[in-house]
Design a protein around this motif. Structure first.
Motif, PDB file in Angstrom:
ATOM      1  N   ILE A 237       0.978  -0.960  -0.204  1.00  0.00           N
ATOM      2  CA  ILE A 237       0.103  -0.043   0.111  1.00  0.00           C
ATOM      3  C   ILE A 237       0.502   1.441   0.374  1.00  0.00           C
ATOM      4  CG2 ILE A 237      -1.313   0.803   1.479  1.00  0.00           C
ATOM      5  CD1 ILE A 237      -3.360  -1.115   1.728  1.00  0.00           C
ATOM      6  N   PRO A 238       1.829   1.603   0.694  1.00  0.00           N
ATOM      7  CA  PRO A 238       2.749   2.810   0.420  1.00  0.00           C
ATOM      8  C   PRO A 238       3.369   2.346  -0.645  1.00  0.00           C
ATOM      9  CG  PRO A 238       2.765   1.177   2.655  1.00  0.00           C
ATOM     10  CD  PRO A 238       2.347   0.478   2.244  1.00  0.00           C
ATOM     11  N   VAL A 239       3.993   1.734  -1.092  1.00  0.00           N
ATOM     12  CA  VAL A 239       4.666   1.162  -1.962  1.00  0.00           C
ATOM     13  C   VAL A 239       3.647   1.657  -3.550  1.00  0.00           C
ATOM     14  CG1 VAL A 239       5.915  -0.208  -3.918  1.00  0.00           C
ATOM     15  CG2 VAL A 239       6.418  -0.511  -1.484  1.00  0.00           C
ATOM     16  N   LEU A 240       2.288   1.778  -3.188  1.00  0.00           N
ATOM     17  CA  LEU A 240       1.480   2.260  -4.261  1.00  0.00           C
ATOM     18  C   LEU A 240       1.410   3.317  -4.669  1.00  0.00           C
ATOM     19  CD1 LEU A 240      -0.888  -0.188  -4.601  1.00  0.00           C
ATOM     20  CD2 LEU A 240       0.140  -0.540  -6.434  1.00  0.00           C
ATOM     21  N   THR A 241       1.595   4.316  -3.420  1.00  0.00           N
ATOM     22  CA  THR A 241       1.039   5.155  -3.452  1.00  0.00           C
ATOM     23  C   THR A 241       1.998   6.120  -3.953  1.00  0.00           C
ATOM     24  OG1 THR A 241      -0.306   4.953  -0.883  1.00  0.00           O
ATOM     25  CG2 THR A 241       0.885   7.428  -1.274  1.00  0.00           C
ATOM     26  N   ILE A 242       3.834   5.634  -3.223  1.00  0.00           N
ATOM     27  CA  ILE A 242       4.449   6.559  -4.126  1.00  0.00           C
ATOM     28  C   ILE A 242       4.719   6.020  -5.056  1.00  0.00           C
ATOM     29  CG2 ILE A 242       7.443   6.550  -4.044  1.00  0.00           C
ATOM     30  CD1 ILE A 242       6.125   7.338  -1.662  1.00  0.00           C
ATOM     31  N   LEU A 243       4.068   5.264  -6.423  1.00  0.00           N
ATOM     32  CA  LEU A 243       4.063   4.705  -7.210  1.00  0.00           C
ATOM     33  C   LEU A 243       3.274   5.549  -7.873  1.00  0.00           C
ATOM     34  CD1 LEU A 243       3.837   0.706  -7.496  1.00  0.00           C
ATOM     35  CD2 LEU A 243       6.031   2.327  -8.536  1.00  0.00           C
ATOM     36  N   GLY A 244       1.938   5.795  -7.717  1.00  0.00           N
ATOM     37  CA  GLY A 244       0.836   7.060  -8.314  1.00  0.00           C
ATOM     38  C   GLY A 244       2.373   8.829  -8.074  1.00  0.00           C
ATOM     39  N   MET A 245       2.357   8.665  -6.562  1.00  0.00           N
ATOM     40  CA  MET A 245       3.147  10.442  -6.942  1.00  0.00           C
ATOM     41  C   MET A 245       3.937  10.123  -7.959  1.00  0.00           C
ATOM     42  SD  MET A 245       3.211  10.588  -2.641  1.00  0.00           S
ATOM     43  CE  MET A 245       4.129  12.471  -2.848  1.00  0.00           C
ATOM     44  N   GLN A 246       5.174   9.063  -8.408  1.00  0.00           N
ATOM     45  CA  GLN A 246       6.108   8.869  -8.925  1.00  0.00           C
ATOM     46  C   GLN A 246       5.635   8.863 -10.704  1.00  0.00           C
ATOM     47  OE1 GLN A 246       8.991   5.781  -8.168  1.00  0.00           O
ATOM     48  NE2 GLN A 246       9.470   7.192  -6.390  1.00  0.00           N
ATOM     49  N   PHE A 247       4.200   8.774 -11.082  1.00  0.00           N
ATOM     50  CA  PHE A 247       4.294   9.133 -11.987  1.00  0.00           C
ATOM     51  C   PHE A 247       4.150   9.774 -12.559  1.00  0.00           C
ATOM     52  CE2 PHE A 247       0.984   8.751 -15.497  1.00  0.00           C
ATOM     53  CZ  PHE A 247       1.347   8.029 -16.461  1.00  0.00           C
ATOM     54  N   SER A 248       2.878  10.773 -11.592  1.00  0.00           N
ATOM     55  CA  SER A 248       2.498  12.160 -12.023  1.00  0.00           C
ATOM     56  C   SER A 248       3.193  12.918 -11.859  1.00  0.00           C
ATOM     57  CB  SER A 248       1.952  12.541 -10.262  1.00  0.00           C
ATOM     58  OG  SER A 248       0.383  12.077 -10.625  1.00  0.00           O
ATOM     59  N   PHE A 249       4.638  13.001 -11.363  1.00  0.00           N
ATOM     60  CA  PHE A 249       5.714  13.968 -11.548  1.00  0.00           C
ATOM     61  C   PHE A 249       6.699  13.857 -12.215  1.00  0.00           C
ATOM     62  CE2 PHE A 249      10.804  13.959 -11.020  1.00  0.00           C
ATOM     63  CZ  PHE A 249      10.485  15.357 -10.491  1.00  0.00           C
ATOM     64  N   LEU A 250       6.561  12.193 -13.385  1.00  0.00           N
ATOM     65  CA  LEU A 250       7.338  12.241 -14.214  1.00  0.00           C
ATOM     66  C   LEU A 250       7.079  12.436 -15.212  1.00  0.00           C
ATOM     67  CD1 LEU A 250       8.464   8.367 -13.190  1.00  0.00           C
ATOM     68  CD2 LEU A 250       9.882  10.483 -13.823  1.00  0.00           C
ATOM     69  N   LEU A 251       5.394  12.597 -15.409  1.00  0.00           N
ATOM     70  CA  LEU A 251       5.003  13.231 -16.430  1.00  0.00           C
ATOM     71  C   LEU A 251       4.320  15.364 -15.996  1.00  0.00           C
ATOM     72  CD1 LEU A 251       2.502  12.324 -18.955  1.00  0.00           C
ATOM     73  CD2 LEU A 251       0.556  12.554 -17.260  1.00  0.00           C
ATOM     74  N   ASN A 297      -4.388   9.030  -8.909  1.00  0.00           N
ATOM     75  CA  ASN A 297      -4.640   8.464  -8.069  1.00  0.00           C
ATOM     76  C   ASN A 297      -5.808   7.630  -7.435  1.00  0.00           C
ATOM     77  OD1 ASN A 297      -3.063  10.275  -6.567  1.00  0.00           O
ATOM     78  ND2 ASN A 297      -4.065  12.104  -6.674  1.00  0.00           N
ATOM     79  N   LEU A 298      -7.466   7.862  -8.561  1.00  0.00           N
ATOM     80  CA  LEU A 298      -8.040   7.284  -8.400  1.00  0.00           C
ATOM     81  C   LEU A 298      -7.629   5.382  -8.576  1.00  0.00           C
ATOM     82  CD1 LEU A 298     -10.924   6.417  -8.077  1.00  0.00           C
ATOM     83  CD2 LEU A 298     -11.163   7.361 -11.023  1.00  0.00           C
ATOM     84  N   VAL A 299      -6.781   4.916  -9.423  1.00  0.00           N
ATOM     85  CA  VAL A 299      -6.866   4.036 -10.297  1.00  0.00           C
ATOM     86  C   VAL A 299      -5.432   3.392  -8.573  1.00  0.00           C
ATOM     87  CG1 VAL A 299      -4.588   2.801 -11.227  1.00  0.00           C
ATOM     88  CG2 VAL A 299      -6.132   4.415 -12.135  1.00  0.00           C
ATOM     89  N   VAL A 300      -4.881   4.377  -7.687  1.00  0.00           N
ATOM     90  CA  VAL A 300      -4.034   3.804  -7.018  1.00  0.00           C
ATOM     91  C   VAL A 300      -5.336   3.179  -5.475  1.00  0.00           C
ATOM     92  CG1 VAL A 300      -2.435   4.339  -4.996  1.00  0.00           C
ATOM     93  CG2 VAL A 300      -2.042   5.774  -7.543  1.00  0.00           C
ATOM     94  N   ASP A 301      -6.003   4.075  -5.624  1.00  0.00           N
ATOM     95  CA  ASP A 301      -7.139   3.992  -4.711  1.00  0.00           C
ATOM     96  C   ASP A 301      -8.000   2.749  -4.941  1.00  0.00           C
ATOM     97  OD1 ASP A 301      -6.327   6.095  -3.534  1.00  0.00           O
ATOM     98  OD2 ASP A 301      -8.304   7.054  -4.529  1.00  0.00           O
ATOM     99  N   LEU A 302      -7.949   2.095  -6.450  1.00  0.00           N
ATOM    100  CA  LEU A 302      -8.750   0.519  -6.700  1.00  0.00           C
ATOM    101  C   LEU A 302      -7.921  -0.102  -6.123  1.00  0.00           C
ATOM    102  CD1 LEU A 302     -10.983   1.697  -9.790  1.00  0.00           C
ATOM    103  CD2 LEU A 302     -11.344   1.703  -7.705  1.00  0.00           C
TER     104      LEU A 302
END
Length: 315
Positions: A237-251, A297-302
C-alpha cells in the motif's frame, strides 16, 4: 467493491471540477489585461482589442469559464496564440514523448527499487543492508540534471552508444525513438528508484514485525515464502502510493531533464508557454496534468482495494 469504486470516482469528478475552477481563476487574476500580457506592454490598443475579441477576453468571466469548460469536455482546448494551432494538437504531439518517457522511467524505477527493498529488508542490519540503503541515499541526493549530464558524457560522448539529445519521432522507427529516451529515462529513474527502495524496505520491516508473520514462521514456512507470499502483498500500500506520486511527477515535472536532452515533451511545452506568455496553452496543459494526477490517484485507490479487500468490505 462497486460501491467503493463509485465513491472514489465521484470524489475524483468533484475534485477535477474544483481544480478547473482554481486553474481558471488563478490565470484570470494575473495582474493586468491578459491580452496585453500576451502581446507585451508595447502592443497597440487595436492589437489588444483584436486579441481580446479572438480569445473571448471581452466576455463576462462566468461565460468564459463555462465556454472553456465546455471546450475541455469536447476536446477543444482553444488555440495557441504563439503557434496558431489548436492547443489539443500541441498537447497530443508532446504527450507522445512525455508519456513513454514517464512509463519507461517508472518501469526502470520499479524494477530496480522493489528487489533492492526486498533484499535490504531481508538482511536488516547487515553490511549488505547498509550498503544498499547508503546507495539509495546517494541516489536521492544526486541532482537528476547533473546525473543526466554525466550520462551524456559517458554514453554519448565517450562510448557513442546512445544519442546525446533530441527525439527522432515515432514515425522514424521504434528503436531509434526508444534510444532517444533511454538516457533521460535513466536520469529520471535513479532518484525515484532510490526513494521507492527505501519506502519498500521500511514498509516490509513494519509488516515483518506483525503477529501473523511470526505465526507463519512458527508453522514452518520458509523465510523466503513468508517474505514473498505474505509480507510483500501487505507492504504494497505505501509502495503503490509512492508509485502513483512518481508517475504524476514524471509526467509533469520533467522540465529540467527535457531541456537537458532537448526533448519536445509536456514539461518543455509548459516552460515555453510561460516564457512566451501563451496563457491558453498554460491553462490546457495544467488542467490536463491535474486530471492525470486525479486519475492516477483514483487508480491507486482502486489498487489499494485489490491489495487489501478490507478497505471496501467494511464499507
Amino acid at each position: 467493491m462497486l460501491s467503493y469504486a463509485s465513491k472514489r470516482v465521484s470524489v475524483g469528478i468533484v475534485t477535477l471540477l474544483a481544480a478547473s475552477i482554481i486553474v481558471f481563476a488563478v490565470l484570470e487574476i494575473v495582474p493586468g489585461d491578459p491580452a496585453r500580457l500576451m502581446l507585451g506592454m508595447n502592443a497597440t490598443e487595436d492589437a489588444v482589442r483584436t486579441l481580446q475579441e479572438q480569445m473571448g477576453f471581452n466576455q463576462p468571466l462566468i461565460s468564459r469559464y463555462f465556454s472553456w469548460l465546455g471546450g475541455l469536455l469536447t476536446g477543444d482546448f482553444g488555440k495557441s496564440y504563439t503557434y496558431s494551432v489548436p492547443v489539443f494538437d500541441l498537447i497530443k504531439e508532446r504527450v507522445a514523448v512525455s508519456l513513454p518517457l514517464a512509463l519507461i522511467s517508472l518501469a526502470l524505477s520499479t524494477v530496480i527499487a522493489i528487489p533492492v527493498g526486498l533484499f535490504s529488508a531481508s538482511r536488516r542490519g547487515s553490511i549488505a543492508d547498509t550498503a544498499a540503503m547508503g546507495a539509495a541515499q546517494i541516489g536521492i541526493a544526486i541532482p537528476n540534471f547533473w546525473f543526466a549530464l554525466l550520462l551524456v558524457y559517458v554514453f554519448a560522448v565517450m562510448l557513442r552508444l546512445l544519442p546525446a539529445g533530441g527525439f527522432t519521432g515515432w514515425e522514424n522507427g521504434l528503436w531509434p525513438s526508444i534510444k532517444s529516451l533511454i538516457l533521460p529515462s535513466i536520469a529520471l529513474a535513479l532518484p525515484q528508484a532510490s526513494i521507492l527502495a527505501r519506502v519498500t524496505r521500511s514498509s516490509l520491516l513494519d509488516v515483518l514485525g506483525e503477529d501473523y508473520i511470526r505465526t507463519a514462521r512458527a508453522k514452518g514456512l520458509s523465510r523466503r515464502r513468508v517474505l514473498y507470499h505474505h509480507a510483500l502483498r501487505n507492504a504494497l500500500i505505501p509502495v503503490l502510493t509512492i508509485l502513483g506520486m512518481q508517475f504524476s511527477f514524471l509526467l509533469a515535472g520533467t522540465i529540467i531533464v527535457e531541456n537537458v536532452f532537448y526533448l519536445p515533451g509536456l514539461g518543455r511545452l509548459v516552460f515555453q508557454a510561460i516564457t512566451q506568455r501563451d496563457l491558453i496553452v498554460v491553462e490546457g496543459v495544467v488542467i490536463l496534468l491535474v486530471a492525470t494526477v486525479i486519475i492516477v490517484n483514483l487508480v491507486v485507490d482502486l489498487a489499494y482495494a485489490i491489495v487489501d479487500p478490507r478497505l471496501w468490505s467494511r464499507r
